[in-house]
Scaffold this motif. Structure first.
Motif, PDB file in Angstrom:
ATOM      1  N   ALA A   1       0.843  -1.198   0.000  1.00 36.02           N
ATOM      2  CA  ALA A   1       0.000   0.000   0.000  1.00 36.02           C
ATOM      3  C   ALA A   1       0.878   1.247   0.000  1.00 36.02           C
ATOM      4  N   LYS A   2       0.442   2.264  -0.735  1.00 36.85           N
ATOM      5  CA  LYS A   2       1.140   3.548  -0.746  1.00 36.85           C
ATOM      6  C   LYS A   2       1.073   4.183   0.644  1.00 36.85           C
ATOM      7  N   SER A   3      -0.110   4.133   1.249  1.00 38.48           N
ATOM      8  CA  SER A   3      -0.310   4.614   2.622  1.00 38.48           C
ATOM      9  C   SER A   3      -1.442   3.805   3.251  1.00 38.48           C
ATOM     10  N   VAL A   4      -1.410   3.705   4.570  1.00 39.89           N
ATOM     11  CA  VAL A   4      -2.488   3.032   5.297  1.00 39.89           C
ATOM     12  C   VAL A   4      -2.869   3.910   6.470  1.00 39.89           C
ATOM     13  N   ARG A   5      -4.134   4.306   6.481  1.00 41.72           N
ATOM     14  CA  ARG A   5      -4.667   5.067   7.612  1.00 41.72           C
ATOM     15  C   ARG A   5      -5.779   4.251   8.235  1.00 41.72           C
ATOM     16  N   THR A   6      -6.128   4.621   9.454  1.00 42.62           N
ATOM     17  CA  THR A   6      -7.129   3.858  10.193  1.00 42.62           C
ATOM     18  C   THR A   6      -8.237   4.770  10.703  1.00 42.62           C
ATOM     19  N   CYS A   7      -9.451   4.238  10.693  1.00 38.29           N
ATOM     20  CA  CYS A   7     -10.617   4.960  11.191  1.00 38.29           C
ATOM     21  C   CYS A   7     -11.407   4.005  12.076  1.00 38.29           C
ATOM     22  N   VAL A   8     -11.647   4.401  13.305  1.00 39.67           N
ATOM     23  CA  VAL A   8     -12.421   3.575  14.231  1.00 39.67           C
ATOM     24  C   VAL A   8     -13.606   4.372  14.752  1.00 39.67           C
ATOM     25  N   LEU A   9     -14.711   3.687  14.928  1.00 44.42           N
ATOM     26  CA  LEU A   9     -15.860   4.342  15.542  1.00 44.42           C
ATOM     27  C   LEU A   9     -15.571   4.636  17.006  1.00 44.42           C
ATOM     28  N   LEU A  10     -15.040   3.637  17.719  1.00 45.83           N
ATOM     29  CA  LEU A  10     -14.809   3.749  19.159  1.00 45.83           C
ATOM     30  C   LEU A  10     -13.355   3.454  19.498  1.00 45.83           C
ATOM     31  N   HIS A  11     -12.810   4.184  20.463  1.00 44.58           N
ATOM     32  CA  HIS A  11     -11.441   3.967  20.919  1.00 44.58           C
ATOM     33  C   HIS A  11     -11.438   3.817  22.439  1.00 44.58           C
ATOM     34  N   LYS A  12     -11.039   2.622  22.887  1.00 45.46           N
ATOM     35  CA  LYS A  12     -10.859   2.361  24.333  1.00 45.46           C
ATOM     36  C   LYS A  12      -9.378   2.539  24.636  1.00 45.46           C
ATOM     37  N   LYS A  13      -8.993   3.739  24.977  1.00 45.13           N
ATOM     38  CA  LYS A  13      -7.581   4.062  25.159  1.00 45.13           C
ATOM     39  C   LYS A  13      -6.919   3.275  26.287  1.00 45.13           C
ATOM     40  N   ASP A  14      -7.660   2.967  27.331  1.00 44.14           N
ATOM     41  CA  ASP A  14      -7.076   2.301  28.491  1.00 44.14           C
ATOM     42  C   ASP A  14      -6.881   0.808  28.307  1.00 44.14           C
ATOM     43  N   LYS A  15      -7.384   0.237  27.219  1.00 44.98           N
ATOM     44  CA  LYS A  15      -7.340  -1.217  27.035  1.00 44.98           C
ATOM     45  C   LYS A  15      -6.276  -1.675  26.039  1.00 44.98           C
ATOM     46  N   GLN A  16      -5.535  -0.750  25.438  1.00 42.39           N
ATOM     47  CA  GLN A  16      -4.613  -1.114  24.384  1.00 42.39           C
ATOM     48  C   GLN A  16      -3.437  -1.942  24.872  1.00 42.39           C
ATOM     49  N   ALA A  17      -3.147  -3.007  24.124  1.00 40.74           N
ATOM     50  CA  ALA A  17      -1.990  -3.858  24.377  1.00 40.74           C
ATOM     51  C   ALA A  17      -0.920  -3.630  23.316  1.00 40.74           C
ATOM     52  N   VAL A  18      -1.312  -2.986  22.196  1.00 42.04           N
ATOM     53  CA  VAL A  18      -0.430  -2.721  21.066  1.00 42.04           C
ATOM     54  C   VAL A  18      -0.415  -1.217  20.838  1.00 42.04           C
ATOM     55  N   ASP A  19       0.748  -0.680  20.498  1.00 41.46           N
ATOM     56  CA  ASP A  19       0.887   0.757  20.283  1.00 41.46           C
ATOM     57  C   ASP A  19       0.429   1.122  18.875  1.00 41.46           C
ATOM     58  N   ILE A  20      -0.821   1.541  18.757  1.00 38.21           N
ATOM     59  CA  ILE A  20      -1.362   2.022  17.487  1.00 38.21           C
ATOM     60  C   ILE A  20      -2.349   3.139  17.811  1.00 38.21           C
ATOM     61  N   THR A  21      -2.257   4.221  17.068  1.00 36.96           N
ATOM     62  CA  THR A  21      -3.154   5.357  17.262  1.00 36.96           C
ATOM     63  C   THR A  21      -3.991   5.506  16.000  1.00 36.96           C
ATOM     64  N   PRO A  22      -5.314   5.504  16.125  1.00 40.07           N
ATOM     65  CA  PRO A  22      -6.136   5.665  14.919  1.00 40.07           C
ATOM     66  C   PRO A  22      -5.972   7.058  14.338  1.00 40.07           C
ATOM     67  N   ASP A  23      -6.020   7.119  13.005  1.00 43.06           N
ATOM     68  CA  ASP A  23      -5.920   8.414  12.329  1.00 43.06           C
ATOM     69  C   ASP A  23      -7.224   9.198  12.448  1.00 43.06           C
ATOM     70  N   PHE A  24      -8.342   8.481  12.482  1.00 41.56           N
ATOM     71  CA  PHE A  24      -9.663   9.099  12.597  1.00 41.56           C
ATOM     72  C   PHE A  24     -10.448   8.324  13.651  1.00 41.56           C
ATOM     73  N   THR A  25     -11.042   9.039  14.603  1.00 42.23           N
ATOM     74  CA  THR A  25     -11.775   8.401  15.697  1.00 42.23           C
ATOM     75  C   THR A  25     -13.155   9.034  15.830  1.00 42.23           C
ATOM     76  N   GLY A  26     -14.164   8.169  15.925  1.00 41.84           N
ATOM     77  CA  GLY A  26     -15.514   8.656  16.154  1.00 41.84           C
ATOM     78  C   GLY A  26     -15.700   9.150  17.575  1.00 41.84           C
ATOM     79  N   PHE A  27     -15.510   8.250  18.534  1.00 42.99           N
ATOM     80  CA  PHE A  27     -15.753   8.567  19.941  1.00 42.99           C
ATOM     81  C   PHE A  27     -14.755   7.822  20.822  1.00 42.99           C
TER      82      PHE A  27
END
Length: 181
Positions: A126-152
């Motif tokens: 892929a030339k670029s890969v971005r991510t969009c999530v409806l919901l982000h549970k910041k306190d539950k992450q086990a992997v370091d990834i930040t969504p590019d677009f977040t709903g709530f």
């Protein structure tokens, strides 16, 4: 707000259908501004299918004409806790190489599924890969990834509705909520 479902449990609504629709409009404008009019949208199934459909319509309204394919990944099975291992259940069909890809997922919790999908798309050229999530549970992450677009941002609850389920139930709800036992 509380609603009684047909399974004798009470559901507390976190995000109404109207709040989600309004946020999808804003997300679509942000995506078009950053990615242009023709990204390749790849929803991560099954949970994101309603969000992805509504987001695709909002992208159209924002002047975009994206291409679309799907990938189905699993890390939950039939339970409510991630198993920690991501499996490809159904793979994409269109070529990824040289494309600007937007991965769409319902919820970023551990981060394993989205990180797996992002790494997979990059490995496929892929030339670029971005991510969009409806919901982000910041306190539950086990992997370091930040969504590019977040709903709530999402509280630490097991949420249902708007495509998300518990043991394959409640996906049809037009809002996001959680069960109260």
């Amino acid at each position: 707000m509380t609603e009684t479902g047909d399974r004798s449990a009470h559901i507390t609504v976190l995000m109404t259908a109207e709040e989600i629709a309004a946020r999808n409009t804003v997300l679509a404008a942000e995506i078009v501004a950053e990615m242009g009019r023709a990204p390749l949208i790849i929803p991560v199934l099954k949970g994101s299918f309603i969000f992805a459909a509504d987001l695709l319509r909002a992208l159209h309204d924002a002047g975009a004409a994206p291409d679309m394919d799907f990938i189905s990944l699993s890390s939950y099975g039939a339970g409510t806790r991630s198993l920690g291992e991501v499996k490809i259940v159904r793979d994409t069909e269109v070529p990824i190489k040289g494309r600007d890809v937007l991965l769409v997922d319902d919820i970023l919790e551990s981060g394993r599924t989205l990180a797996f999908a992002k790494d997979l798309m990059m490995a496929r050229g892929a030339k670029s890969v971005r991510t969009c999530v409806l919901l982000h549970k910041k306190d539950k992450q086990a992997v370091d990834i930040t969504p590019d677009f977040t709903g709530f941002d999402c509280p630490d609850r097991f949420v249902i509705g708007y495509g998300m389920d518990v043991a394959h139930a409640y996906r049809q709800l037009p809002f996001v909520g959680y069960l109260e036992e």
